[in-house]
Design an enzyme around this catalytic site. Structure first.
Site, PDB file in Angstrom:
ATOM      1  N   LEU A  50      47.378   4.019 -12.317  1.00 37.21           N
ATOM      2  CA  LEU A  50      46.285   4.776 -11.725  1.00 37.21           C
ATOM      3  C   LEU A  50      45.161   3.777 -11.504  1.00 37.21           C
ATOM      4  O   LEU A  50      44.902   2.945 -12.384  1.00 37.21           O
ATOM      5  CB  LEU A  50      45.801   5.866 -12.693  1.00 37.21           C
ATOM      6  CG  LEU A  50      46.703   7.081 -12.885  1.00 37.21           C
ATOM      7  CD1 LEU A  50      46.235   7.893 -14.088  1.00 37.21           C
ATOM      8  CD2 LEU A  50      46.711   7.956 -11.641  1.00 37.21           C
ATOM      9  N   ASP A  51      44.491   3.838 -10.357  1.00 36.18           N
ATOM     10  CA  ASP A  51      43.427   2.864 -10.136  1.00 36.18           C
ATOM     11  C   ASP A  51      42.258   3.122 -11.092  1.00 36.18           C
ATOM     12  O   ASP A  51      42.199   4.152 -11.754  1.00 36.18           O
ATOM     13  CB  ASP A  51      43.003   2.812  -8.656  1.00 36.18           C
ATOM     14  CG  ASP A  51      42.286   4.073  -8.212  1.00 36.18           C
ATOM     15  OD1 ASP A  51      41.250   4.401  -8.804  1.00 36.18           O
ATOM     16  OD2 ASP A  51      42.751   4.713  -7.255  1.00 36.18           O
ATOM     17  N   GLU A  52      41.345   2.176 -11.137  1.00 36.29           N
ATOM     18  CA  GLU A  52      40.265   2.194 -12.130  1.00 36.29           C
ATOM     19  C   GLU A  52      39.445   3.481 -12.087  1.00 36.29           C
ATOM     20  O   GLU A  52      39.022   4.005 -13.111  1.00 36.29           O
ATOM     21  CB  GLU A  52      39.362   0.977 -11.880  1.00 36.29           C
ATOM     22  CG  GLU A  52      38.368   0.708 -12.971  1.00 36.29           C
ATOM     23  CD  GLU A  52      37.584  -0.583 -12.732  1.00 36.29           C
ATOM     24  OE1 GLU A  52      36.702  -0.869 -13.558  1.00 36.29           O
ATOM     25  OE2 GLU A  52      37.835  -1.284 -11.734  1.00 36.29           O
ATOM     26  N   LYS A  53      39.231   4.025 -10.886  1.00 35.44           N
ATOM     27  CA  LYS A  53      38.389   5.211 -10.745  1.00 35.44           C
ATOM     28  C   LYS A  53      39.168   6.517 -10.874  1.00 35.44           C
ATOM     29  O   LYS A  53      38.588   7.587 -10.831  1.00 35.44           O
ATOM     30  CB  LYS A  53      37.670   5.177  -9.391  1.00 35.44           C
ATOM     31  CG  LYS A  53      36.633   4.088  -9.321  1.00 35.44           C
ATOM     32  CD  LYS A  53      35.915   4.088  -8.004  1.00 35.44           C
ATOM     33  CE  LYS A  53      34.813   3.027  -8.020  1.00 35.44           C
ATOM     34  NZ  LYS A  53      34.168   2.913  -6.712  1.00 35.44           N
TER      35      LYS A  53
END
Length: 196
Positions: A50-53
């Site tokens: 999952l990306d950072e955000k």
């Protein structure tokens, strides 16, 4: 005798990177990693990312073969997505049929997926504030995809004119986020039967 493997599910909080650590000194100093959440065993790796955000369900395993199988198996991954604006039926239909997004500098047509508007889900409050209704309407939608290009769901909602404000993965195959809170980690006895 087959080596026994360890599996976990966790709620990846907003602001964390989906890897254990970084060899890049600057990144290692400035970013937060999965190792900061739990005392994981050696050899652990995230299945997908999952990306950072983005936040929500992330599976972890010490079984590299299983990780590859899950990533390439086309299993369903469900996301609850808060989008900017009052989404239209046309936009949802377009998402379902596939939209063109940029992947590694090329145009890519996403595979057909399932998308629908949903009531506001019961999710933990995110620490970083999301803009509120005073700045215009927002809509929660559920998107279920069977692929996982880089930042795919965010790119898909932008492509139909409704940028993503918050993105939470709630399901991978038959494994659900359930009542986990950000940073919670739970041991799983098995992953394969639930996701392949």
């Amino acid at each position: 005798m087959a080596k026994s493997h360890t599996h976990f599910k966790l709620y990846k909080p907003y602001g964390y990177i989906s890897q254990m650590y970084s060899n890049d000194e600057r990144q290692a100093r400035k970013k937060r990693f999965l190792k900061d959440l739990y005392n994981f065993p050696d050899g652990i790796m995230p299945i997908g990312r999952l990306d950072e955000k983005s936040e929500g369900l992330l599976l972890m395993t010490t079984d590299g073969k299983l990780s590859n199988t899950v990533n390439q198996s086309g299993i369903e991954k469900e996301y609850y997505t808060l989008v900017d604006g009052a989404i239209t039926n046309e936009a949802i239909e377009t998402l379902c049929n596939g939209v063109k997004i940029g992947v590694k500098g090329e145009k890519y047509l996403t595979k057909p997926c399932k998308a629908k508007q949903i009531d506001t889900p019961s999710l933990p409050t995110r620490k970083k504030k999301i803009r509120d209704e005073r700045h215009g309407p927002t809509t929660w939608i559920s998107i279920i995809i069977t692929e996982g290009k880089f930042r795919q769901v965010r790119k898909m909602t932008s492509a139909v004119g409704f940028p993503t404000l918050r993105l939470v993965r709630v399901r991978i195959g038959d494994i659900y986020l359930e009542n986990l809170q950000p940073g919670d980690v739970e041991t799983l006895s098995s992953i394969a039967s639930a996701v392949i």
